[in-house]
Write a protein that holds these residues in place. Structure first.
Motif, short mmCIF file in Angstrom:
data_model
loop_
_atom_site.label_atom_id
_atom_site.label_comp_id
_atom_site.label_asym_id
_atom_site.label_seq_id
_atom_site.Cartn_x
_atom_site.Cartn_y
_atom_site.Cartn_z
N THR A 59 0.73 -1.16 -0.04
CA THR A 59 -0.05 0.09 -0.03
C THR A 59 0.74 1.33 0.09
O THR A 59 0.72 1.97 -0.89
N ILE A 60 1.92 1.38 0.74
CA ILE A 60 2.99 2.28 0.88
C ILE A 60 3.36 2.55 -0.71
O ILE A 60 3.33 3.76 -1.04
N ILE A 61 4.06 1.71 -1.11
CA ILE A 61 4.48 1.96 -2.39
C ILE A 61 3.48 1.99 -3.48
O ILE A 61 3.84 3.15 -4.13
N HIS A 62 2.39 1.57 -3.45
CA HIS A 62 1.19 2.03 -4.47
C HIS A 62 0.91 3.36 -4.42
O HIS A 62 0.54 4.06 -5.41
N GLU A 63 0.47 3.77 -3.12
CA GLU A 63 0.38 5.31 -2.75
C GLU A 63 1.49 6.22 -3.57
O GLU A 63 1.00 7.25 -4.15
N LYS A 64 2.54 5.82 -3.31
CA LYS A 64 3.86 6.63 -3.91
C LYS A 64 3.60 6.55 -5.46
O LYS A 64 3.81 7.56 -6.19
N LEU A 65 3.62 5.45 -5.99
CA LEU A 65 3.55 5.33 -7.49
C LEU A 65 2.22 6.17 -8.11
O LEU A 65 2.20 6.65 -9.16
N SER A 66 1.19 5.79 -7.54
CA SER A 66 -0.03 6.78 -7.79
C SER A 66 -0.10 8.17 -7.85
O SER A 66 -0.84 8.73 -8.60
N GLN A 67 0.95 8.73 -7.22
CA GLN A 67 1.40 10.16 -7.34
C GLN A 67 2.30 10.49 -8.62
O GLN A 67 2.11 11.65 -8.67
N ILE A 68 2.73 9.45 -9.35
CA ILE A 68 3.35 9.98 -10.27
C ILE A 68 2.56 10.43 -11.42
O ILE A 68 1.24 9.78 -11.77
N ASP A 69 2.97 11.45 -12.17
CA ASP A 69 2.01 12.38 -12.92
C ASP A 69 1.90 11.39 -14.03
O ASP A 69 2.92 10.98 -14.86
N ARG A 70 0.40 11.05 -14.32
CA ARG A 70 0.20 10.32 -15.56
C ARG A 70 0.61 10.74 -17.06
O ARG A 70 0.74 9.99 -17.93
N SER A 71 0.72 12.04 -17.13
CA SER A 71 1.19 12.70 -18.48
C SER A 71 2.70 12.29 -18.87
O SER A 71 3.20 12.56 -19.81
N GLU A 72 3.39 11.92 -17.64
CA GLU A 72 4.84 11.76 -18.00
C GLU A 72 5.07 10.62 -18.87
O GLU A 72 4.38 9.53 -18.90
#
Length: 190
Positions: A59-72
């Motif tokens: 969950t910790i990892i997924h929350e951080k990955l989910s913050q990555i800008d989708r447009s990158e």
């Protein structure tokens, strides 16, 4: 905090301090401030807590990955994914060892793929998006490749932080090579 979470937190703290073998359910319930019977409402055994601990880490990892800008670009997303997994493995070295040793001692290890599904799904979506825009090889099986990528990143981070750590290892050099390897495997030269 609910009782289940108190059990998980107590298990983490006691197992990190005393080891899995020396930590008993009696110790856990005393530390969590609950009755022993309450423990069994949530977990049948001490080792059955390990998947819940692994879920917290995912969950910790997924929350951080989910913050990555989708447009990158996929190149940046993969680099940030590598950075996230490496940072998490570095920060939670002892907890990662605890989860592995606890899961591998029981049948609980069979839950690993289910626990990791949110991470596989995140990479799957990144791959699908890049395939749809022609950024990477469209012939790749996104489900299989997502598992390969996650396994490669996690295994490499663990080799550095859990097994082979040496002050002479240049982590950024390893991460850059891993990134190049993954991107080349996706059919995108960087």
């Amino acid at each position: 905090m609910d009782k289940r979470q108190r059990i998980i937190d107590a298990t983490i703290q006691l197992c990190l301090e005393n080891g899995i073998e020396k930590t008993t359910i009696s110790h856990i319930v005393k530390h969590a401030g609950i009755a022993q019977g309450t423990f069994y409402l949530y977990f049948p055994t001490k080792l059955a807590v390990m998947p819940a601990i692994a879920e917290q880490m995912v969950t910790i990892i997924h929350e951080k990955l989910s913050q990555i800008d989708r447009s990158e670009s996929i190149t940046m997303k993969m680099q940030k994914c590598i950075d996230t997994i490496f940072a998490n493995t570095s920060a939670y070295q002892e907890l990662t060892k605890l989860v592995y040793s606890g899961l591998t001692q029981t049948e609980e290890v069979k839950q690993w793929e289910k626990i990791y599904q949110p991470l596989y799904d995140w990479i799957f979506e990144v791959i699908e998006e890049a395939k749809s825009t022609g950024d990477i090889n469209s012939e790749l099986d996104s489900g299989i490749v997502a598992r390969i990528i996650m396994g490669s990143i996690e295994s490499t981070a663990e080799q550095i932080y859990l097994f082979d750590y040496s002050p002479t290892i240049q982590v950024e050099h390893v991460k850059n090579n891993l990134h190049t390897f993954i991107m080349n495997g996706l059919g995108k030269n960087i």
